[in-house]
Design an enzyme around this catalytic site. Structure first.
Site, short mmCIF file in Angstrom:
data_model
loop_
_atom_site.label_atom_id
_atom_site.label_comp_id
_atom_site.label_asym_id
_atom_site.label_seq_id
_atom_site.Cartn_x
_atom_site.Cartn_y
_atom_site.Cartn_z
N TYR A 151 1.04 -1.06 0.26
CA TYR A 151 0.08 0.28 0.22
C TYR A 151 1.01 1.11 -0.03
CZ TYR A 151 -4.27 -2.48 0.33
OH TYR A 151 -5.41 -3.30 0.16
N LYS A 259 -1.59 -4.78 -8.88
CA LYS A 259 -2.90 -5.60 -8.59
C LYS A 259 -4.14 -4.73 -8.46
CE LYS A 259 -4.52 -8.40 -4.75
NZ LYS A 259 -5.48 -7.58 -3.89
C1 FMN Z 1 -9.97 -9.54 4.99
C2 FMN Z 1 -9.38 -9.24 3.63
C3 FMN Z 1 -8.23 -8.40 3.63
C4 FMN Z 1 -7.69 -8.07 2.42
N1 FMN Z 1 -6.63 -7.13 2.61
C5 FMN Z 1 -5.98 -7.11 1.40
C6 FMN Z 1 -4.73 -6.32 1.48
O1 FMN Z 1 -4.29 -5.98 2.69
N2 FMN Z 1 -3.90 -5.95 0.32
C7 FMN Z 1 -4.51 -6.30 -0.85
O2 FMN Z 1 -3.83 -5.91 -1.85
N3 FMN Z 1 -5.60 -7.07 -1.11
C8 FMN Z 1 -6.36 -7.39 0.18
N4 FMN Z 1 -7.62 -8.04 0.09
C9 FMN Z 1 -7.89 -8.48 -1.20
C10 FMN Z 1 -7.20 -9.97 -1.63
O3 FMN Z 1 -5.99 -9.80 -1.98
C11 FMN Z 1 -7.91 -10.40 -2.97
O4 FMN Z 1 -7.86 -9.45 -3.92
C12 FMN Z 1 -9.41 -10.82 -2.68
O5 FMN Z 1 -9.50 -11.61 -1.45
C13 FMN Z 1 -9.80 -12.12 -3.76
O6 FMN Z 1 -11.39 -12.29 -3.69
P1 FMN Z 1 -11.74 -13.48 -3.01
O7 FMN Z 1 -11.11 -13.56 -1.48
O8 FMN Z 1 -13.24 -13.42 -3.07
O9 FMN Z 1 -11.20 -14.59 -3.98
C14 FMN Z 1 -7.98 -8.57 1.31
C15 FMN Z 1 -9.26 -9.25 1.10
C16 FMN Z 1 -9.72 -9.65 2.12
C17 FMN Z 1 -10.90 -10.63 2.13
C1 COI Z 2 -7.32 -1.63 3.09
C2 COI Z 2 -6.51 -2.63 3.68
C3 COI Z 2 -5.86 -2.15 4.69
C4 COI Z 2 -7.27 -4.16 3.66
C5 COI Z 2 -7.90 -4.31 2.35
O1 COI Z 2 -7.45 -4.51 1.26
C6 COI Z 2 -9.32 -4.78 2.58
O2 COI Z 2 -9.71 -4.57 3.51
O3 COI Z 2 -9.81 -5.14 1.48
#
Ligand code: FMN
Ligand code: COI
Length: 386
Positions: A151, A259
């Site tokens: 980030y 991403k």
């Molecule tokens: C609880 C949670 C936290 C996430 N935190 C991040 C993060 O810190 N950075 C990021 O790039 N994506 C984050 N994501 C997105 C995931 O990398 C990913 O794109 C997403 O979970 C894909 O969808 P799916 O879980 O339904 O397959 C997060 C997703 C979830 C569910």
């Molecule tokens: C904003 C982030 C710190 C966490 C994230 O990517 C999310 O909650 O989807």
């Protein structure tokens, strides 16, 4: 059966001795049982989506519109599932999506995820919003491949310092998340008035960073609220530009992946900007409610960039057949998100491993039974659209 499919036999053999698997990895049951064991705030945070959650549903519906067309007598007994992505040799085309604040679901948090990923040779993508520091996760991950998700802090010194730490700790690939420069309107979290970062969770990376600490009048230990707000102000904002990617290139000598790419023109811009890869992703439907399903965006993007850069995919991957479909539509590898987080919630490191082994076995067997012996040979010919 090849290595991954062997998990099926292992489970049946344990069953003969009266043992049951740790928990069901059936996607629907897994989410339901996670809902039962997590507190409402953390569960809503993980499972929830933006707005009406239309894009969370769309991600799954898109997979359902494609069906695999199995072929017979193709000699798919021995399968090649390994692939080289962004300079990393993967035993199967799967990596663990960056997920922040894992301490909200289990005390093993990112360390448990790192150990489980390393035990299978799959890359863990550590989030900047980790509850555990870059260095501690690297130690837990041992010889396993590790990538780092950024980030992007607006302060150049802080950004450079975090990148230098990740590099020094052996993270080989930088994944820059572009779609979350502020959090979306997420009703499930708003209903609970729950945001883990405001409790100081998910801030281990900045709080342990000397350049970030140098910006503060009082340390994060002395004055947590000011440090939390300062960090949030650094990473939010849409003022970063395509041109500024040169800064990241100058401070990262390995592969860089963007991403959150959903538009063909943005994929082309990533190529023009000299990036090494993209993740076609809508952040699991957590950012733009009503955004295009990630799988619907994939074929056009894959066709536009060809093999100039590596195309990765996430958002909605739940089963082995989902992996086959995403690869057939142009992804080189997929990122698994929520399912492994639910595994972590159930049983820490062992739970993550159980989910990963189940997915890999399912993928391996789906490849074989559909007559596909080599991931590199998968194309849309393996599918029918219904
Ligand atoms: C609880 C949670 C936290 C996430 N935190 C991040 C993060 O810190 N950075 C990021 O790039 N994506 C984050 N994501 C997105 C995931 O990398 C990913 O794109 C997403 O979970 C894909 O969808 P799916 O879980 O339904 O397959 C997060 C997703 C979830 C569910
Ligand atoms: C904003 C982030 C710190 C966490 C994230 O990517 C999310 O909650 O989807």
């Amino acid at each position: 059966m090849t290595r991954f499919g062997g998990y099926q036999n292992e489970i049946y053999l344990q069953g003969l001795g009266g043992a049951k698997p740790l928990f069901s990895t059936d996607p629907t049951k897994l989410e339901e049982s996670a809902a039962n064991l997590l507190d409402p705030g953390p569960y809503a945070y993980v499972a929830g989506g933006a707005g009406s959650a239309a894009t969370v549903r769309a991600n799954r519906e898109a997979f359902d519109r494609w069906r695999i067309v199995p072929r017979m007598l193709t000699g798919a007994t021995d399968r090649k599932l390994s692939v080289s992505v962004l300079g990393t040799e993967l035993p199967a085309p799967v990596a663990l999506a960056p997920v922040g604040v894992q301490s909200i679901v289990h005390p093993d948090a990112e360390l448990g995820t790192a150990r489980a990923a390393a035990s299978l040779g799959l890359p863990m993508i550590l989030s900047t919003a980790s509850s555990t520091s870059i260095e501690e996760v690297a130690a837990a991950n041992g010889a396993g491949p590790r990538w780092f998700q950024l980030y992007w802090p607006g302060d150049p010194d802080v950004c450079a310092s975090i990148l230098a730490r990740a590099k020094k700790a052996g993270y080989s690939v930088l994944v820059v998340t572009l779609d979350t420069w502020t959090l979306a309107w997420r009703p499930a979290d708003l209903d609970q008035a729950y945001l883990p970062f405001l409790n100081g969770e998910g801030l281990a990376v900045p709080f342990s960073d000397p350049a970030f600490r140098a910006l503060l009048e009082k340390t994060p230990e002395e004055d947590p609220p000011s440090a939390i707000l300062r960090w949030i102000s650094l990473v939010t904002g849409s003022d970063r530009t395509w041109e500024q990617l040169t800064f990241l290139r100058e401070h990262w000598d390995g592969p860089i992946v963007l991403k959150g790419i959903q538009h063909v023109d943005d994929a082309r811009k990533a190529v023009d900007a000299g990036m090494d890869g993209i993740v076609v992703s809508n952040h699991g439907g957590r950012q733009v409610d009503g955004a295009i399903a990630s799988l619907d965006a994939l074929p056009g993007i894959a066709a536009a960039v060809g093999d100039r850069i590596d195309v990765l995919f996430d958002s909605g991957v739940r089963t082995g057949s989902d992996v086959v479909k995403a690869l057939a539509l142009g992804a080189k590898a997929v990122l698994l998100g929520r399912p492994y987080v639910y595994g972590l919630a159930h049983a820490g490191e062992d739970g993550v491993r159980h989910v990963l082994r189940g997915l890999l076995a399912d993928f391996d067997m789906t490849m074989g039974l559909s007559g596909n012996a080599d991931v590199a040979a998968l194309s849309a010919d393996a599918l029918a659209r219904v």
